[in-house]
Design a protein around this motif. Structure first.
Motif, PDB file in Angstrom:
ATOM      1  N   ASP A 128       0.823  -1.209   0.000  1.00 50.70           N
ATOM      2  CA  ASP A 128       0.000   0.000   0.000  1.00 50.70           C
ATOM      3  C   ASP A 128       0.858   1.260   0.000  1.00 50.70           C
ATOM      4  O   ASP A 128       0.333   2.370  -0.138  1.00 50.70           O
ATOM      5  CB  ASP A 128      -0.970  -0.005   1.185  1.00 50.70           C
ATOM      6  CG  ASP A 128      -0.285  -0.019   2.540  1.00 50.70           C
ATOM      7  OD1 ASP A 128       0.963  -0.150   2.595  1.00 50.70           O
ATOM      8  OD2 ASP A 128      -0.985   0.095   3.563  1.00 50.70           O
ATOM      9  N   PHE A 172      -0.262   2.870  -5.658  1.00 54.42           N
ATOM     10  CA  PHE A 172      -1.393   2.829  -4.730  1.00 54.42           C
ATOM     11  C   PHE A 172      -1.508   4.141  -3.959  1.00 54.42           C
ATOM     12  O   PHE A 172      -2.621   4.589  -3.653  1.00 54.42           O
ATOM     13  CB  PHE A 172      -1.271   1.654  -3.771  1.00 54.42           C
ATOM     14  CG  PHE A 172      -2.556   1.352  -3.047  1.00 54.42           C
ATOM     15  CD1 PHE A 172      -3.630   0.800  -3.711  1.00 54.42           C
ATOM     16  CD2 PHE A 172      -2.693   1.643  -1.693  1.00 54.42           C
ATOM     17  CE1 PHE A 172      -4.831   0.541  -3.058  1.00 54.42           C
ATOM     18  CE2 PHE A 172      -3.882   1.378  -1.030  1.00 54.42           C
ATOM     19  CZ  PHE A 172      -4.956   0.823  -1.716  1.00 54.42           C
ATOM     20  N   ALA A 189      -3.340   6.262  -6.180  1.00 55.27           N
ATOM     21  CA  ALA A 189      -4.744   5.848  -6.275  1.00 55.27           C
ATOM     22  C   ALA A 189      -5.542   6.346  -5.075  1.00 55.27           C
ATOM     23  O   ALA A 189      -6.677   6.823  -5.220  1.00 55.27           O
ATOM     24  CB  ALA A 189      -4.827   4.327  -6.384  1.00 55.27           C
ATOM     25  N   LEU A 190      -4.971   6.239  -3.873  1.00 52.79           N
ATOM     26  CA  LEU A 190      -5.682   6.712  -2.684  1.00 52.79           C
ATOM     27  C   LEU A 190      -5.870   8.225  -2.699  1.00 52.79           C
ATOM     28  O   LEU A 190      -6.849   8.741  -2.163  1.00 52.79           O
ATOM     29  CB  LEU A 190      -4.919   6.298  -1.426  1.00 52.79           C
ATOM     30  CG  LEU A 190      -4.975   4.823  -1.017  1.00 52.79           C
ATOM     31  CD1 LEU A 190      -4.202   4.617   0.280  1.00 52.79           C
ATOM     32  CD2 LEU A 190      -6.405   4.337  -0.857  1.00 52.79           C
ATOM     33  N   PRO A 211     -12.694   8.964  -6.482  1.00 52.53           N
ATOM     34  CA  PRO A 211     -13.319   7.736  -6.987  1.00 52.53           C
ATOM     35  C   PRO A 211     -13.548   7.834  -8.499  1.00 52.53           C
ATOM     36  O   PRO A 211     -13.987   8.872  -9.006  1.00 52.53           O
ATOM     37  CB  PRO A 211     -14.634   7.677  -6.223  1.00 52.53           C
ATOM     38  CG  PRO A 211     -14.349   8.401  -4.944  1.00 52.53           C
ATOM     39  CD  PRO A 211     -13.416   9.513  -5.320  1.00 52.53           C
ATOM     40  N   GLU A 266      -6.076   6.688 -11.982  1.00 48.44           N
ATOM     41  CA  GLU A 266      -5.044   6.115 -11.106  1.00 48.44           C
ATOM     42  C   GLU A 266      -5.544   4.885 -10.365  1.00 48.44           C
ATOM     43  O   GLU A 266      -4.741   4.050  -9.918  1.00 48.44           O
ATOM     44  CB  GLU A 266      -4.577   7.162 -10.085  1.00 48.44           C
ATOM     45  CG  GLU A 266      -3.766   8.303 -10.669  1.00 48.44           C
ATOM     46  CD  GLU A 266      -4.636   9.438 -11.183  1.00 48.44           C
ATOM     47  OE1 GLU A 266      -4.072  10.507 -11.489  1.00 48.44           O
ATOM     48  OE2 GLU A 266      -5.882   9.265 -11.263  1.00 48.44           O
ATOM     49  N   ARG A 267      -6.858   4.770 -10.216  1.00 50.64           N
ATOM     50  CA  ARG A 267      -7.418   3.632  -9.478  1.00 50.64           C
ATOM     51  C   ARG A 267      -7.661   2.413 -10.363  1.00 50.64           C
ATOM     52  O   ARG A 267      -7.945   1.324  -9.849  1.00 50.64           O
ATOM     53  CB  ARG A 267      -8.723   4.051  -8.795  1.00 50.64           C
ATOM     54  CG  ARG A 267      -8.507   5.094  -7.706  1.00 50.64           C
ATOM     55  CD  ARG A 267      -9.708   5.273  -6.811  1.00 50.64           C
ATOM     56  NE  ARG A 267      -9.352   6.050  -5.621  1.00 50.64           N
ATOM     57  CZ  ARG A 267     -10.124   6.188  -4.552  1.00 50.64           C
ATOM     58  NH1 ARG A 267     -11.331   5.616  -4.527  1.00 50.64           N
ATOM     59  NH2 ARG A 267      -9.728   6.895  -3.522  1.00 50.64           N
ATOM     60  N   ASP A 268      -7.524   2.570 -11.668  1.00 53.89           N
ATOM     61  CA  ASP A 268      -7.829   1.473 -12.582  1.00 53.89           C
ATOM     62  C   ASP A 268      -6.795   0.357 -12.529  1.00 53.89           C
ATOM     63  O   ASP A 268      -7.054  -0.746 -13.003  1.00 53.89           O
ATOM     64  CB  ASP A 268      -7.932   1.997 -14.019  1.00 53.89           C
ATOM     65  CG  ASP A 268      -9.163   2.869 -14.236  1.00 53.89           C
ATOM     66  OD1 ASP A 268     -10.077   2.817 -13.380  1.00 53.89           O
ATOM     67  OD2 ASP A 268      -9.201   3.598 -15.247  1.00 53.89           O
ATOM     68  N   PHE A 273     -10.866  -1.083  -7.182  1.00 52.09           N
ATOM     69  CA  PHE A 273     -11.685  -0.208  -6.343  1.00 52.09           C
ATOM     70  C   PHE A 273     -13.144  -0.354  -6.754  1.00 52.09           C
ATOM     71  O   PHE A 273     -13.472  -0.328  -7.945  1.00 52.09           O
ATOM     72  CB  PHE A 273     -11.261   1.250  -6.517  1.00 52.09           C
ATOM     73  CG  PHE A 273     -10.002   1.618  -5.778  1.00 52.09           C
ATOM     74  CD1 PHE A 273     -10.059   2.133  -4.495  1.00 52.09           C
ATOM     75  CD2 PHE A 273      -8.756   1.443  -6.369  1.00 52.09           C
ATOM     76  CE1 PHE A 273      -8.906   2.488  -3.815  1.00 52.09           C
ATOM     77  CE2 PHE A 273      -7.597   1.792  -5.692  1.00 52.09           C
ATOM     78  CZ  PHE A 273      -7.666   2.312  -4.415  1.00 52.09           C
ATOM     79  N   THR A 286     -11.809   2.730   1.934  1.00 51.26           N
ATOM     80  CA  THR A 286     -10.931   3.899   1.935  1.00 51.26           C
ATOM     81  C   THR A 286     -11.685   5.125   2.455  1.00 51.26           C
ATOM     82  O   THR A 286     -12.895   5.091   2.662  1.00 51.26           O
ATOM     83  CB  THR A 286     -10.441   4.193   0.510  1.00 51.26           C
ATOM     84  OG1 THR A 286     -11.554   4.575  -0.306  1.00 51.26           O
ATOM     85  CG2 THR A 286      -9.766   2.974  -0.095  1.00 51.26           C
ATOM     86  N   ASP A 292     -14.657   4.360  -1.490  1.00 50.96           N
ATOM     87  CA  ASP A 292     -14.757   3.046  -2.110  1.00 50.96           C
ATOM     88  C   ASP A 292     -13.955   2.012  -1.316  1.00 50.96           C
ATOM     89  O   ASP A 292     -13.170   2.346  -0.425  1.00 50.96           O
ATOM     90  CB  ASP A 292     -14.240   3.099  -3.557  1.00 50.96           C
ATOM     91  CG  ASP A 292     -15.203   3.790  -4.501  1.00 50.96           C
ATOM     92  OD1 ASP A 292     -16.370   3.968  -4.118  1.00 50.96           O
ATOM     93  OD2 ASP A 292     -14.786   4.140  -5.617  1.00 50.96           O
ATOM     94  N   TYR A 313     -11.271  -1.415  -1.625  1.00 58.81           N
ATOM     95  CA  TYR A 313     -10.283  -2.010  -2.537  1.00 58.81           C
ATOM     96  C   TYR A 313     -10.042  -3.468  -2.144  1.00 58.81           C
ATOM     97  O   TYR A 313     -10.150  -3.856  -0.974  1.00 58.81           O
ATOM     98  CB  TYR A 313      -8.972  -1.219  -2.567  1.00 58.81           C
ATOM     99  CG  TYR A 313      -8.154  -1.282  -1.294  1.00 58.81           C
ATOM    100  CD1 TYR A 313      -7.218  -2.296  -1.076  1.00 58.81           C
ATOM    101  CD2 TYR A 313      -8.303  -0.312  -0.305  1.00 58.81           C
ATOM    102  CE1 TYR A 313      -6.471  -2.351   0.092  1.00 58.81           C
ATOM    103  CE2 TYR A 313      -7.556  -0.349   0.861  1.00 58.81           C
ATOM    104  CZ  TYR A 313      -6.638  -1.382   1.054  1.00 58.81           C
ATOM    105  OH  TYR A 313      -5.888  -1.434   2.210  1.00 58.81           O
TER     106      TYR A 313
END
Length: 563
Positions: A115, A120, A123-124, A128, A132-134, A138, A165, A174, A176
């Motif tokens: 993490d 990651f 992404a955080l 949402p 970056e989250r793909d 998530f 998160t 969302d 993860y």
């Protein structure tokens, strides 16, 4: 039979017969006195590994990591964690080991990252639905306010496989996916960035001299993008995240990469599946070179079960032209000396509990016999550090010193895996037993038992009956007799004795009965796991024999056991 790749034939196919020694760096040898093993410590012990008789070294993760899961939570695959050393030291280690005749295998963990990995963290920090989250999984939660996980998947360490998160404004966000610890978010292998990254990481280590990679959790990478609930009656290949068909395309691409080097590199998969035929599919000629034999590792000490496992292994591997492998232990399972001394000599994570009685003397006898069995079978052999010393599982580590997340996430019902990861004893009468320098500033990261003085390398060096002496003699004999890849034939024997030949003049017998048995006609004894009594093989004992080429006992069907 599937056609073999050019890299699977000839003298370059070293993985087909290799003796591979697993180095858990943190617990091997500590050169700088900080209580944790390091690359400098490994380099100082390379002559020991050479003299033991191994062909390759497999290193557990040594990358930059916050160590939420012993290094299997990787923050940077191209950098060595400062606890262990530097990238330059790792390159030097690879080169020095090769000069001594030992290749290097590095661990690659493609299912998840830490993490604290830059992907990651980004992404955080994103909203949402942001791109970056793909690279991860998530998803919004279920229920009116999203308070329930997206599905009911569970972590391999216990508890839910989802963590919620917080949005940048502090509101609940969302969820993860993490099939292991919350600090190990799963990657989305449908994303091209993920595929390109690991292609490059593998090339990075091959270019630095690594002769192979060990692929962690190799059957878990690909997920059904719909993330459906697990159906216990699913068809093979249809599980939402285990053994999915799309995995084979990944490994075919990696195989092309591995075979592109002048000396082909090896791909070794941690493929833990209940059906060995499904495992063998990963070993087809254009995919992985080898896989760990977990059926053998978890098999109980019973002749019929072992014979069935050996037959199934050899048959399914032959169908795809792959070599078999034989494993008695690793950094995740109860050590053989302890496991084989219990009423239930098999292994499963579900049944692993504290306080299960064991007979250490019985366990040691069986572990010695099991070692000769594994080393005599066709294919490659894996030795986990300390196995050659007969180290037992350490089951009295104070709870406050345990670090494995399996213990915490199981609510304390699972003792975790720290008991097989305790630092090695090299010399002396008290901790740190030569693991760290005498003037070390820190004690070993896990406590070593007071009773380990007799198990140190120094103590066993001087003992002709020690486990270390047995391993050295067995590995030297294995090399001399050519007991790597090749055919074997079962001999007629009772139901409680395993007996087979390798070639015309070598036989291995293992007595799993409760009474001594006679030996077949032979020229002389090459090696035994414990002395013969009156010319007979005692219970829980193995022997290697030189067969007479002119023996009247020989026949097309093998050797008849003398009664």
């Amino acid at each position: 039979m599937t056609q073999e790749s050019p890299g699977d034939a000839g003298p370059t196919a070293w993985w087909r017969s290799a003796v591979i020694y697993q180095v858990y760096v943190r617990s091997f040898a500590d050169a700088d006195g900080d209580g944790a093993g390091d690359i400098a410590g490994v380099r100082s012990r390379l002559p020991y590994l050479r003299d033991l008789g191994v062909d390759a070294l497999w290193f557990n993760p040594w990358y930059v990591s916050p160590l939420a899961d012993g290094g299997y939570d990787v923050a940077d695959y191209r950098a060595i964690d400062p606890v262990y050393g530097t990238l330059a030291e790792a390159e030097q280690l690879i080169a020095e080991a090769r000069e001594l005749g030992m290749r290097t295998i590095v661990d690659i963990i493609p299912n998840h990252v830490s993490d604290q990995h830059e992907w990651f963290v980004a992404a955080l920090g994103a909203e949402p639905g942001a791109p970056e989250r793909d690279r991860f999984w998530f998803r919004p939660g279920r229920g009116a306010s999203g308070d329930e996980p997206p599905n009911s998947w569970t972590s391999n360490f216990g508890g839910p496989a989802w963590t919620r998160t917080k949005n940048p404004d502090g509101s609940p966000g969302d969820w993860y996916l993490h099939l292991f610890a919350p600090e190990q978010p799963d990657l989305n292998w449908n994303h091209p960035d993920v595929q390109r990254e690991f292609d490059d990481v593998i090339r990075f280590w091959f270019d630095r001299g690594a002769a192979g990679i060990r692929i962690d959790s190799a059957a878990l990478l690909v997920k059904d993008p719909e993330l459906p609930e697990v159906d216990p009656s699913h068809a093979p290949g249809q599980h939402p995240y285990v053994d999915r068909e799309e995995l084979h395309d990944i490994y075919r691409r990696w195989r092309r990469l591995a075979d592109s080097y002048p000396e082909p590199r090896a791909l070794i998969g941690e493929v833990w599946l209940p059906d060995m035929r499904r495992t063998a599919r990963y070993l087809r000629g254009d995919e992985l070179h080898a896989a760990f034999n977990f059926d053998f590792l978890t098999c109980p000490w019973q002749a019929d079960r072992l014979r069935e496992c050996i037959d199934t292994t050899l048959r399914t591997h032959a169908e795809v032209g792959a070599p078999a492998s034989w494993v008695l232990s690793n950094h995740d399972v109860t050590r053989p000396v302890t496991r084989y001394g219990r009423a239930d000599t098999s292994f499963s994570f579900a049944d692993k509990r504290m306080g299960i009685p064991t007979d250490p003397h019985l366990g040691e006898r069986r572990a010695r016999a099991a070692a000769l069995l594994a080393m005599a079978l066709p294919g490659s052999v894996y030795i986990y550090q300390g196995e050659e010393l007969g180290l037992p599982e350490v089951e009295d580590i104070p709870v406050e010193r345990l670090q494995d997340p399996m213990h915490a996430q199981s609510g304390g019902t699972d003792p975790g895996r720290d008991g097989c990861r305790v630092p090695l004893p090299w010399s002396g009468d008290a901790a740190p037993y030569g693991f760290s320098p005498p003037d070390a500033a820190q004690e070993p990261w896990l406590p070593q038992p007071d009773r380990w003085a007799a198990l140190s390398v120094e103590a066993q060096d001087a003992d002709p009956t020690s486990m270390l002496t047995l391993y050295r003699h067995a590995l030297a004999t294995r090399r001399r007799e050519g007991l790597g890849d090749g055919p074997m034939s079962w001999l007629d024997s009772t139901d409680t004795v395993l007996a087979f030949t390798r070639g015309e003049h070598f036989a291995c017998l293992v007595n799993l009965s409760s009474a001594p048995v006679d030996l077949p006609a032979h020229e002389h004894v090459l090696l035994y796991s414990r002395p013969l009594t009156g010319g007979q093989l005692a219970p829980d004992t193995a022997v290697w024999l030189r067969l007479s080429p002119t023996s009247d006992e020989r026949s097309r069907d093998g050797i008849r056991m003398e009664r």
